[in-house]
Enzyme design. Sequence first.
Site, PDB file in Angstrom:
ATOM      1  N   ASP A   1       2.563   2.312   3.537  1.00  0.00           N
ATOM      2  CA  ASP A   1       3.354   1.234   4.232  1.00  0.00           C
ATOM      3  C   ASP A   1       4.227   1.339   4.211  1.00  0.00           C
ATOM      4  O   ASP A   1       5.577   1.625   4.535  1.00  0.00           O
ATOM      5  CB  ASP A   1       2.588   0.205   3.013  1.00  0.00           C
ATOM      6  CG  ASP A   1       1.834  -0.994   3.573  1.00  0.00           C
ATOM      7  OD1 ASP A   1       0.497  -0.461   4.446  1.00  0.00           O
ATOM      8  OD2 ASP A   1       1.812  -1.502   2.403  1.00  0.00           O
TER       9      ASP A   1
ATOM     10  N   HIS B   1       0.917  -1.157  -0.030  1.00  0.00           N
ATOM     11  CA  HIS B   1       0.274  -0.075  -0.206  1.00  0.00           C
ATOM     12  C   HIS B   1       0.674   1.344  -0.059  1.00  0.00           C
ATOM     13  O   HIS B   1       1.714   1.340   0.718  1.00  0.00           O
ATOM     14  CB  HIS B   1      -1.130   0.444   1.365  1.00  0.00           C
ATOM     15  CG  HIS B   1      -1.447  -0.858   1.322  1.00  0.00           C
ATOM     16  ND1 HIS B   1      -1.352  -2.449   2.694  1.00  0.00           N
ATOM     17  CD2 HIS B   1      -3.121  -1.328   1.237  1.00  0.00           C
ATOM     18  CE1 HIS B   1      -2.263  -3.275   2.861  1.00  0.00           C
ATOM     19  NE2 HIS B   1      -3.461  -2.353   1.600  1.00  0.00           N
TER      20      HIS B   1
HETATM   21  C1  XUL Z   1      -7.330  -6.930   4.271  1.00  0.00           C
HETATM   22  C2  XUL Z   1      -6.547  -6.979   3.085  1.00  0.00           C
HETATM   23  C3  XUL Z   1      -5.474  -5.876   2.496  1.00  0.00           C
HETATM   24  C4  XUL Z   1      -5.386  -5.861   0.663  1.00  0.00           C
HETATM   25  C5  XUL Z   1      -5.118  -4.769   0.256  1.00  0.00           C
HETATM   26  O1  XUL Z   1      -8.239  -7.254   5.071  1.00  0.00           O
HETATM   27  O2  XUL Z   1      -6.877  -8.516   2.861  1.00  0.00           O
HETATM   28  O3  XUL Z   1      -4.589  -5.680   2.872  1.00  0.00           O
HETATM   29  O4  XUL Z   1      -5.282  -7.153   0.294  1.00  0.00           O
HETATM   30  O5  XUL Z   1      -5.356  -3.663   1.279  1.00  0.00           O
END
Ligand code: XUL
Length: 444
Positions: free
Chosen positions: A111, A108
């Site tokens: 992150d 993300h």
């Molecule tokens: C949350 C989840 C996230 C997504 C990306 O449950 O799975 O980490 O994969 O935003």
Amino acid sequence: MKKAHVSTEFFPGIGPIPYEGPDSKNPLAFKWYNPEEIVEGKPMKDHLRFSVVYWHTIRGVGADMFSMTRAWQRPWEDGTDSLEMALKRVGVLFEFCQKLGVPFYAFHDRDVAPEGRNLRETNKNLDRVVRELKKYQRDTGIGLLWGTACLFVHPRYMHGAATSCNADVFAHAAAQVKKAIEVTHELDGAGYVFWGGREGYSTLLNTDMKRELDHLGAFLHLAVDWKKKIGFPGQFYIEPKPKEPTKHQYDSDAAACLNFLRQYNLLGHLKLNLETNHATLAGHTMQHDLEVAGAAGALGSIDANTGDLLLGWDTDQFPTDIYLTTQIMLTVLKYGGFTTGGTNFDAKCRRESFEPVDLFHAHIGGMDAFARGLKIAARIRADGRLAEFVRQRYASWDNGIGRDIEKRKVGFEELEAHALKLGEVRNNASGRQEMLENLINEFI
Ligand code: XUL
Ligand code: CO
């Protein structure tokens, strides 16, 4: 993979993880994952396309709902969220992926780089870290499986992002996603994921569902427009999850996502990124959601993990169940395997597993479980009895009245005439569930 870039070692005493075969007792060796081994005409590494996630593996602290305090030892962390620390963590990720022999990672935006005082400063921080990520990608050959935007941690997103009741929040989310797609493009990401972290509701009393869904549809169209405008060739995915943090999330399972994409004319633009623990939270098996996506031509990628059926929340555990990975790989192979997608470990160690070496044990276990699942699935397919049974079970559709129905040559009148002529149906055959379960166990 090319040689190590790192000058500082973050995981001293741990070398590249070797393949030692099923008889090895070495916890820091693969027993089943042998990257170059050919399965169904392709090296294992190209079937599985493993990926490490930044959020759990690099940024996780071992928090749970009763403690946000760091439990995990990460000797390189200086306790700050500085840009300097963010740049250092890039080295940690790449050393980890290199030693593990994993070809991809996923992140993300938030992150990898800290938020600044405003969006402009935040974007500047992100650009700086992206330059570092790009350098390491070039030096190691490790690539980005997918990027995404974190639209759920900051309090501005308390009511959702694209589905917020506040139009200013929608605009902020759009700006964030615009930038996240741009940096994913800059890093040659194979894909980009939309997980609607808070796109849902806590109570219907305050919610205009129709309006929120329309806004989510509009948001994704704007993202598709931007993808085209900047020439980003990666695959867009939507990741279903039924609940947590909200009571109900709109992208609740594969079928709900497909229906949403169809309703808003987005089906040609997004595939699904399916996560095991999300499927089980939705009351399905992972194989069910994979089949739903595969049948619609929308099986894109997987977030590999597992839940704990006795706990009932998103525990994001590393997958170790061979039966599960066999089912997953049977369906993935059936639909032609991954192209842009891969096996992304959206999984975390338990809070009690607090040492850096636990990260290696966890990933080695997950990779071995998938390698084993892949090999078992390939053997079941080569054996052919399972597929042949299914083919035979539907044989009545291959000719006669069955073929006429499939070809839409007959209507209710002709079918009535057929039924009257039969008098009664006398050719049903056993489903043989128990025999087939035994057959699968021959291979496990
Ligand atoms: C949350 C989840 C996230 C997504 C990306 O449950 O799975 O980490 O994969 O935003
Ligand atoms: Co996920």
